[in-house]
Write an enzyme that holds these catalytic residues in place. Structure first.
Site, mmCIF file in Angstrom:
data_model
loop_
_atom_site.group_PDB
_atom_site.id
_atom_site.type_symbol
_atom_site.label_atom_id
_atom_site.label_comp_id
_atom_site.label_asym_id
_atom_site.label_seq_id
_atom_site.Cartn_x
_atom_site.Cartn_y
_atom_site.Cartn_z
ATOM 1 N N HIS A 36 0.849 -1.186 0.000
ATOM 2 C CA HIS A 36 0.000 0.000 0.000
ATOM 3 C C HIS A 36 0.887 1.240 0.000
ATOM 4 C CE1 HIS A 36 -3.063 -2.889 1.271
ATOM 5 N NE2 HIS A 36 -3.984 -1.981 1.001
ATOM 6 N N LYS A 63 -0.288 4.487 4.619
ATOM 7 C CA LYS A 63 -1.172 3.526 5.291
ATOM 8 C C LYS A 63 -0.449 2.981 6.519
ATOM 9 C CE LYS A 63 -3.977 -0.645 4.717
ATOM 10 N NZ LYS A 63 -5.097 -0.075 5.485
#
Length: 339
Positions: free
Chosen positions: A222, A226
């Site tokens: 990600h 994140k």
């Protein structure tokens, strides 16, 4: 104007059916122009909520996921509340949310979460002006705020869609259900991935232990911002563990939050700031056989639109009356509420 992100979703689904047939499904969506998307959305049929005056408080802006969800709400005919909650370290500000597809816009004043009394007063004012059942919230804030925000929504009797991952999920669901509060809580808001998860859950129930003695592995990438491990990865792992007898845990998931490692994993350079790439494998004890599952998404549109659909689904449940409870995106999918 923000360009429409590419959605590149590759699903290699391991679906065991009659005759032990294995389906191998791959899907790739090309980049679509804003003009083409406008035509597409104009052709979408009316839904039951189109006659409702739904106002959505999107909390977590100006963060990119919350902002994308707000744009999707405008695109799907929902209204944004003129105030919303932002992070404790964000200065109070007023932003303009603009959706390039529908060309709709809405001005929203952001109030830091430290000013809860002001947020609470705004919620009560909105309910009085718009109707008790016509004001809902979306939460795309921070994993550390999941449980406290949910408690706040329950206290304010504000139905919500929790898109933020992390926090104590068992406490979250149990607390909302105990309060008989209306909410949609799910680790993933993308309907295609939700369908994949549902298929895996069904597979695990029908064929538990089918991959016994196989070794599991999972790698997910990600954007650097994140903070927690992928909630989707955890949900998929739960199903795969029913199929395998491996002692794999969430701590064994390999997280990528580095740009170069993401590129090496196959993430496009223009998606480094917003992507969700996952790969799971089940490998036989002798190494001669391996099954793989991938779902790779570049951009946030697929999640944002699923979130807006969840709001519309929840609004319908509110209008029906009865006691509130926690719904999942599988409930949304099964109801046909995903457009």
């Amino acid at each position: 104007m923000t360009a429409t992100p590419i959605i590149n979703t590759r699903l290699t689904l391991l679906l065991l059916t009659l005759g032990s047939t294995i389906f191998h499904v791959q899907g790739f969506a090309p980049q679509v122009s804003t003009t083409r998307l406008r035509k597409c959305f104009k052709s979408i049929s009316m839904s039951p909520t189109d006659d409702l005056d739904i106002h959505v408080m999107v909390n977590g802006m100006p963060g990119p996921m919350a902002t994308a969800a707000a744009e999707a709400c405008l695109r799907k005919g929902l209204k944004l509340t003129p105030v919303a909650m932002t992070g404790p370290d964000v200065e109070p500000m007023t932003i303009m949310v603009y959706d390039p597809v529908s060309e709709k816009s809405s001005e929203v004043k952001l109030i830091p979460s430290t000013q809860r009394d002001d947020v609470a007063a705004s919620i009560q004012g909105l309910k009085e002006a718009c109707g008790e059942k016509n004001v809902l919230a979306i939460d795309y804030t921070h994993p550390s705020a999941v449980n406290s925000n949910a408690d706040f929504y329950v206290e304010q009797k504000l139905p919500f869609v929790m898109g933020t991952t992390g926090g104590d999920r068992e406490k979250l669901v149990d607390g909302v259900n105990a309060a008989k509060h209306f909410a949609v809580i799910a680790p993933n808001m993308a309907k295609q991935i939700v369908a994949m998860q549902a298929a895996l859950e069904d597979l695990a129930k029908k064929y538990p232990g089918a991959f016994s003695s196989y070794t599991m592995a999972c790698k997910e990438s990600h954007q650097k911002t994140k903070a927690d491990t992928s909630g989707t990865a955890k949900a998929v792992i739960d199903s795969l563990k029913e199929l395998s007898d491996d002692d794999f845990t969430y701590d064994d998931i390999q997280m990528i939050r580095d740009d170069q490692e993401a590129l090496d994993f196959g993430v496009p350079e223009d998606a480094l700031k917003g992507h969700a790439f996952h790969r799971y494998t089940l490998t036989s004890a002798d190494g001669s056989t391996q099954f793989a599952l991938e779902h790779n998404v570049a951009g946030r549109t697929i999640y944002a639109e699923g979130t807006a659909d969840a709001v519309k689904f929840l609004a319908e449940r509110l209008q029906e009356g009865g006691e509130g409870k926690v719904y999942t995106m599988i409930n949304v999918l099964e109801s046909g509420a995903l457009e």
